[in-house]
Design a protein around this motif. Structure first.
Motif, PDB file in Angstrom:
ATOM      1  N   LEU A 130       0.862  -1.183   0.000  1.00 27.27           N
ATOM      2  CA  LEU A 130       0.000   0.000   0.000  1.00 27.27           C
ATOM      3  C   LEU A 130       0.893   1.225   0.000  1.00 27.27           C
ATOM      4  O   LEU A 130       1.664   1.434   0.940  1.00 27.27           O
ATOM      5  CB  LEU A 130      -0.901  -0.003   1.234  1.00 27.27           C
ATOM      6  CG  LEU A 130      -1.734   1.266   1.459  1.00 27.27           C
ATOM      7  CD1 LEU A 130      -2.718   1.492   0.322  1.00 27.27           C
ATOM      8  CD2 LEU A 130      -2.464   1.189   2.805  1.00 27.27           C
ATOM      9  N   CYS A 131       0.803   2.024  -1.060  1.00 23.15           N
ATOM     10  CA  CYS A 131       1.616   3.239  -1.188  1.00 23.15           C
ATOM     11  C   CYS A 131       0.712   4.467  -1.220  1.00 23.15           C
ATOM     12  O   CYS A 131      -0.357   4.452  -1.829  1.00 23.15           O
ATOM     13  CB  CYS A 131       2.436   3.221  -2.472  1.00 23.15           C
ATOM     14  SG  CYS A 131       3.745   1.998  -2.537  1.00 23.15           S
ATOM     15  N   ALA A 132       1.161   5.536  -0.609  1.00 21.39           N
ATOM     16  CA  ALA A 132       0.462   6.816  -0.663  1.00 21.39           C
ATOM     17  C   ALA A 132       1.500   7.922  -0.755  1.00 21.39           C
ATOM     18  O   ALA A 132       2.543   7.852  -0.103  1.00 21.39           O
ATOM     19  CB  ALA A 132      -0.421   7.016   0.563  1.00 21.39           C
ATOM     20  N   SER A 133       1.208   8.936  -1.556  1.00 18.53           N
ATOM     21  CA  SER A 133       2.143  10.066  -1.635  1.00 18.53           C
ATOM     22  C   SER A 133       2.099  10.888  -0.355  1.00 18.53           C
ATOM     23  O   SER A 133       3.029  11.635  -0.053  1.00 18.53           O
ATOM     24  CB  SER A 133       1.794  10.953  -2.834  1.00 18.53           C
ATOM     25  OG  SER A 133       0.517  11.550  -2.668  1.00 18.53           O
ATOM     26  N   GLY A 134       0.996  10.737   0.405  1.00 15.11           N
ATOM     27  CA  GLY A 134       0.851  11.455   1.663  1.00 15.11           C
ATOM     28  C   GLY A 134       0.953  10.529   2.859  1.00 15.11           C
ATOM     29  O   GLY A 134       1.814   9.656   2.923  1.00 15.11           O
ATOM     30  N   ASN A 135       0.026  10.693   3.801  1.00 11.38           N
ATOM     31  CA  ASN A 135       0.028   9.925   5.043  1.00 11.38           C
ATOM     32  C   ASN A 135      -0.845   8.683   4.913  1.00 11.38           C
ATOM     33  O   ASN A 135      -1.737   8.621   4.066  1.00 11.38           O
ATOM     34  CB  ASN A 135      -0.513  10.798   6.180  1.00 11.38           C
ATOM     35  CG  ASN A 135       0.179  12.141   6.253  1.00 11.38           C
ATOM     36  OD1 ASN A 135       1.328  12.225   6.638  1.00 11.38           O
ATOM     37  ND2 ASN A 135      -0.529  13.194   5.882  1.00 11.38           N
ATOM     38  N   ILE A 136      -0.605   7.708   5.776  1.00 11.89           N
ATOM     39  CA  ILE A 136      -1.434   6.502   5.812  1.00 11.89           C
ATOM     40  C   ILE A 136      -1.941   6.287   7.234  1.00 11.89           C
ATOM     41  O   ILE A 136      -1.158   6.263   8.190  1.00 11.89           O
ATOM     42  CB  ILE A 136      -0.652   5.258   5.347  1.00 11.89           C
ATOM     43  CG1 ILE A 136      -0.241   5.413   3.876  1.00 11.89           C
ATOM     44  CG2 ILE A 136      -1.505   4.003   5.522  1.00 11.89           C
ATOM     45  CD1 ILE A 136       0.554   4.243   3.327  1.00 11.89           C
ATOM     46  N   PHE A 137      -3.270   6.162   7.361  1.00 11.37           N
ATOM     47  CA  PHE A 137      -3.908   5.880   8.638  1.00 11.37           C
ATOM     48  C   PHE A 137      -4.479   4.473   8.556  1.00 11.37           C
ATOM     49  O   PHE A 137      -5.379   4.207   7.758  1.00 11.37           O
ATOM     50  CB  PHE A 137      -5.015   6.897   8.914  1.00 11.37           C
ATOM     51  CG  PHE A 137      -4.557   8.329   8.791  1.00 11.37           C
ATOM     52  CD1 PHE A 137      -3.870   8.935   9.822  1.00 11.37           C
ATOM     53  CD2 PHE A 137      -4.796   9.049   7.631  1.00 11.37           C
ATOM     54  CE1 PHE A 137      -3.437  10.249   9.711  1.00 11.37           C
ATOM     55  CE2 PHE A 137      -4.375  10.360   7.498  1.00 11.37           C
ATOM     56  CZ  PHE A 137      -3.681  10.968   8.534  1.00 11.37           C
ATOM     57  N   VAL A 138      -3.967   3.568   9.361  1.00 12.41           N
ATOM     58  CA  VAL A 138      -4.361   2.163   9.294  1.00 12.41           C
ATOM     59  C   VAL A 138      -5.437   1.868  10.333  1.00 12.41           C
ATOM     60  O   VAL A 138      -5.222   2.025  11.535  1.00 12.41           O
ATOM     61  CB  VAL A 138      -3.145   1.242   9.534  1.00 12.41           C
ATOM     62  CG1 VAL A 138      -3.583  -0.217   9.584  1.00 12.41           C
ATOM     63  CG2 VAL A 138      -2.106   1.447   8.441  1.00 12.41           C
ATOM     64  N   MET A 139      -6.603   1.429   9.849  1.00  8.58           N
ATOM     65  CA  MET A 139      -7.677   0.991  10.737  1.00  8.58           C
ATOM     66  C   MET A 139      -8.111  -0.427  10.369  1.00  8.58           C
ATOM     67  O   MET A 139      -9.072  -0.947  10.931  1.00  8.58           O
ATOM     68  CB  MET A 139      -8.866   1.957  10.666  1.00  8.58           C
ATOM     69  CG  MET A 139      -8.539   3.347  11.190  1.00  8.58           C
ATOM     70  SD  MET A 139      -9.981   4.428  11.271  1.00  8.58           S
ATOM     71  CE  MET A 139     -10.918   3.633  12.572  1.00  8.58           C
TER      72      MET A 139
END
Length: 218
Positions: A130-139
């Protein structure tokens, strides 16, 4: 009104291209003006910034301007400024500021690559990324690779339960989760020394103040 006007900008020089003028008239005026300036400054390198106002230069138009400058070897273009932005650029900017909600199952071998922030509610299998150019919030549940700041954003963070993740990446820094996991510190971020660091959720407001406000709005 002249279609091209020479302006002084602090320590630099600018050529204003009138946005309402016919482009071929701009080319003719530019040739004349540069020719005159070339004679008046017989030595030394001179660079100019192009100011296009409400006109966006096409690639063909820029090539024509560069062709004019090619006739004056000591003159160059050091940048172009415009009062408008291409709609595709605007679309990319908007997308990069969005928070995307991702659910479902991401299976081994699959990669999800998102522009912007991600709120992950799904199941990321081992071998998936899982890639994101910004932030990642894992729920959700993650067993694969989680990468924030994938385009080089060192201010990005990964927040959430990462116990099962194989790796956490922020920008170009990689960490093996099993070696550093602490359930009391679910925030992963890069320190000023560019090393992966972990913090409690209560510390996020001080670490990334703007991000904390963004999370409150989610």
């Amino acid at each position: 009104m002249d279609s091209v006007v020479l302006k002084g900008r602090n320590d630099s020089l600018a050529l204003q291209l009138r946005d309402t003028a016919d482009f071929m008239q701009i080319i003719r005026t530019l040739k004349t003006l540069l020719g005159k300036l070339y004679e008046e400054t017989p030595t030394g390198e001179v660079s100019y910034r192009l100011e296009t106002g409400n006109r966006l230069l096409t690639e063909e138009q820029l090539t024509q301007i560069q062709s004019v400058f090619a006739d004056f070897p000591r003159f160059s273009i050091n940048g172009i400024t415009s009062a408008v932005v291409d709609k595709d650029v605007v679309a990319d900017m908007v997308t990069a500021k969005m928070t995307h909600r991702i659910g479902g199952v991401v299976r081994s071998g699959q990669t999800i690559d998102i522009m912007g922030d991600v709120l992950f509610l799904g199941d990321l299998h081992s071998g998936a990324t899982l890639c994101a150019s910004g932030n990642i919030f894992v729920m959700g549940k993650v067993s694969g690779v989680v990468q924030a700041g994938s385009h080089g954003d060192t201010r990005a963070v990964v927040v959430g339960d990462l116990q099962g993740a194989s790796q956490v990446r922020i920008a170009d820094v990689i960490e093996i989760v099993a070696d550093h996991y602490d359930p009391l510190k679910p925030v992963a971020y890069l320190s000023k020394l560019h090393t992966m660091t972990h913090a409690k959720m209560s510390e996020l407001a001080n670490i990334r103040p703007r991000l904390f406000k963004q999370m409150e709005a989610m």
